[in-house]
Scaffold this motif. Structure first.
Motif, PDB file in Angstrom:
ATOM      1  N   ALA A  14       8.473   0.486   4.325  1.00  0.00           N
ATOM      2  CA  ALA A  14       7.137   1.080   4.263  1.00  0.00           C
ATOM      3  C   ALA A  14       7.174   2.567   4.608  1.00  0.00           C
ATOM      4  CB  ALA A  14       6.193   0.336   5.209  1.00  0.00           C
ATOM      5  N   VAL A 264       1.909  -3.345   6.963  1.00  0.00           N
ATOM      6  CA  VAL A 264       3.259  -2.814   6.805  1.00  0.00           C
ATOM      7  C   VAL A 264       4.082  -3.726   5.906  1.00  0.00           C
ATOM      8  CG1 VAL A 264       5.433  -2.313   7.996  1.00  0.00           C
ATOM      9  CG2 VAL A 264       3.266  -1.554   8.982  1.00  0.00           C
ATOM     10  N   VAL A 267       2.904  -3.461   2.284  1.00  0.00           N
ATOM     11  CA  VAL A 267       3.436  -2.257   1.644  1.00  0.00           C
ATOM     12  C   VAL A 267       4.905  -2.449   1.320  1.00  0.00           C
ATOM     13  CG1 VAL A 267       4.020   0.165   2.021  1.00  0.00           C
ATOM     14  CG2 VAL A 267       1.761  -0.684   2.675  1.00  0.00           C
ATOM     15  N   SER A 271       6.817  -2.077  -2.189  1.00  0.00           N
ATOM     16  CA  SER A 271       7.360  -0.719  -2.109  1.00  0.00           C
ATOM     17  C   SER A 271       8.019  -0.269  -3.410  1.00  0.00           C
ATOM     18  CB  SER A 271       8.365  -0.611  -0.950  1.00  0.00           C
ATOM     19  OG  SER A 271       9.426  -1.538  -1.104  1.00  0.00           O
ATOM     20  N   THR A 313      -0.463   2.010  -3.633  1.00  0.00           N
ATOM     21  CA  THR A 313      -0.278   0.665  -3.081  1.00  0.00           C
ATOM     22  C   THR A 313      -1.172  -0.339  -3.799  1.00  0.00           C
ATOM     23  OG1 THR A 313       0.298   1.569  -0.901  1.00  0.00           O
ATOM     24  CG2 THR A 313      -0.391  -0.745  -0.994  1.00  0.00           C
TER      25      THR A 313
END
Length: 344
Positions: A14, A264, A267, A271, A313
């Motif tokens: 993240a 987190v 994400v 990613s 995101t």
């Protein structure tokens, strides 16, 4: 059975992904002032470590020895499904995006997509994909090498890599040509470090030293870049490599101490998609942030990075949940018909 995600690695993914977005958002910073220039260099020094962080982590998870019948085939099948399939989906979307002002036919998009996939996209932020896939092709063979490499040889490997990159960096910045080659040049060295950090970085004293060295390397790297010695400063310079390793270790240790944040991990899960789509988001909204000059552009940079990261995101989640999910299902259906997955 699904494997439990280790939060420390989610945190690395993240943070590294935010670094990648933030470094590209530096385009709004006014470097005409000393403060702006220093901010531009300092941000680049930290945020460009996101490249090394991703290569280090890729090495960590892919340079593992795999035994058993079909292990090699299973490795390549997994990478084709989880790396190549999403890449092709996003490349197709990027092709439409790039041609949006002059879109004439499906054939035009197809031609753009083919040329981009074969070569042209390597000149964009997608260079990472082209480099990573090359590393993954040889990963199973390198994994065996590192698995059976004695500590003394592993230390020598690290020393040779650091030493070669030090000579390359120093001589090039002095304007002296250096044409000798090294097989593990560029980010290949960082990729290999991913499996060696676990071997030598378990000791608490070593980890503390790496964190301290990361801080020292950051300040020295900023200083030498400001002085004009910027060649390889954020690519293969030992200052950059050591700093990236220190950040990597620090984030893993932090991940063991703080609570697990779902955002987190969310994400981290997306990613790769964020990386593949963030420049499209950036290009789309950049005109709304090019309205200032002077030191205030530093604040604009921060806001721009947060907005691009958040929007990327959401977009990655939408694409991953629809187009990529469908493409993976199609891949599984075709692959199982051609060669059934015994592990399934």
């Amino acid at each position: 059975m699904a494997q439990t995600r280790i939060f420390g690695y989610d945190l690395v993914r993240a943070v590294a992904m935010f670094f990648v977005v933030a470094v590209h958002c530096r385009v709004v910073v006014d470097t005409g002032t000393t403060v702006g220039l220093l901010w531009f260099i300092a941000c680049g020094t930290v945020f460009l470590s996101g490249n090394a962080l991703f290569f280090i982590m890729s090495g960590k998870f892919n340079l593992r020895e795999r035994d058993g019948e079909g292990a090699l085939k299973g490795f390549y099948r997994s990478k084709a499904r989880n790396i190549l399939v999403p890449v092709l989906v996003y490349f197709a979307i990027r092709s439409v995006f790039d041609l949006r002002g002059d879109l004439q036919s499906v054939g035009q998009v197809a031609s753009y997509f083919v040329h981009g996939t074969l070569s042209d996209f390597a000149g964009t932020e997608y260079w990472f994909v082209f480099t990573l896939c090359g590393f993954l092709l040889v990963a199973p063979f390198l994994a065996r090498m590192f698995a059976h490499m004695p500590d003394s040889e592993a230390k020598a490997f690290i020393g040779i890599g650091i030493g070669f990159n030090a000579v390359l960096t120093v001589l090039d910045n002095m304007g002296i040509g250096f044409s000798w080659s090294y097989l593990f040049s560029g980010f290949a060295f960082a990729f290999c470090l991913g499996v060696l950090i676990d071997r030598f970085g378990g000791n608490s004293r070593v980890r503390k030293a790496l964190k301290l060295l990361a801080l020292v390397c950051f300040f020295v790297n900023v200083a030498v870049q400001y002085a004009g010695f910027s060649t390889y400063a954020v690519e293969v310079s030992p200052l950059y490599t050591v700093m990236a390793v220190g950040i990597y270790v620090a984030l893993l240790d932090l991940g063991e101490k703080i609570p697990r944040f779902r955002l987190v991990s969310f994400v981290a899960k997306h990613s790769f998609g964020i990386y593949l789509c963030h420049m499209m988001v950036l290009y789309a909204i950049q005109p709304f942030f090019m309205f200032d000059q002077g030191i205030s552009t530093i604040a604009v940079h921060g806001l721009f990075a947060v907005v691009v990261f958040a929007a990327s995101t959401v977009l990655a989640w939408l694409i991953d949940s629809t187009a990529v999910k469908g493409a993976k299902a199609l891949f599984d259906a075709v692959a199982n018909r051609i060669a059934p997955n015994k592990a399934a």
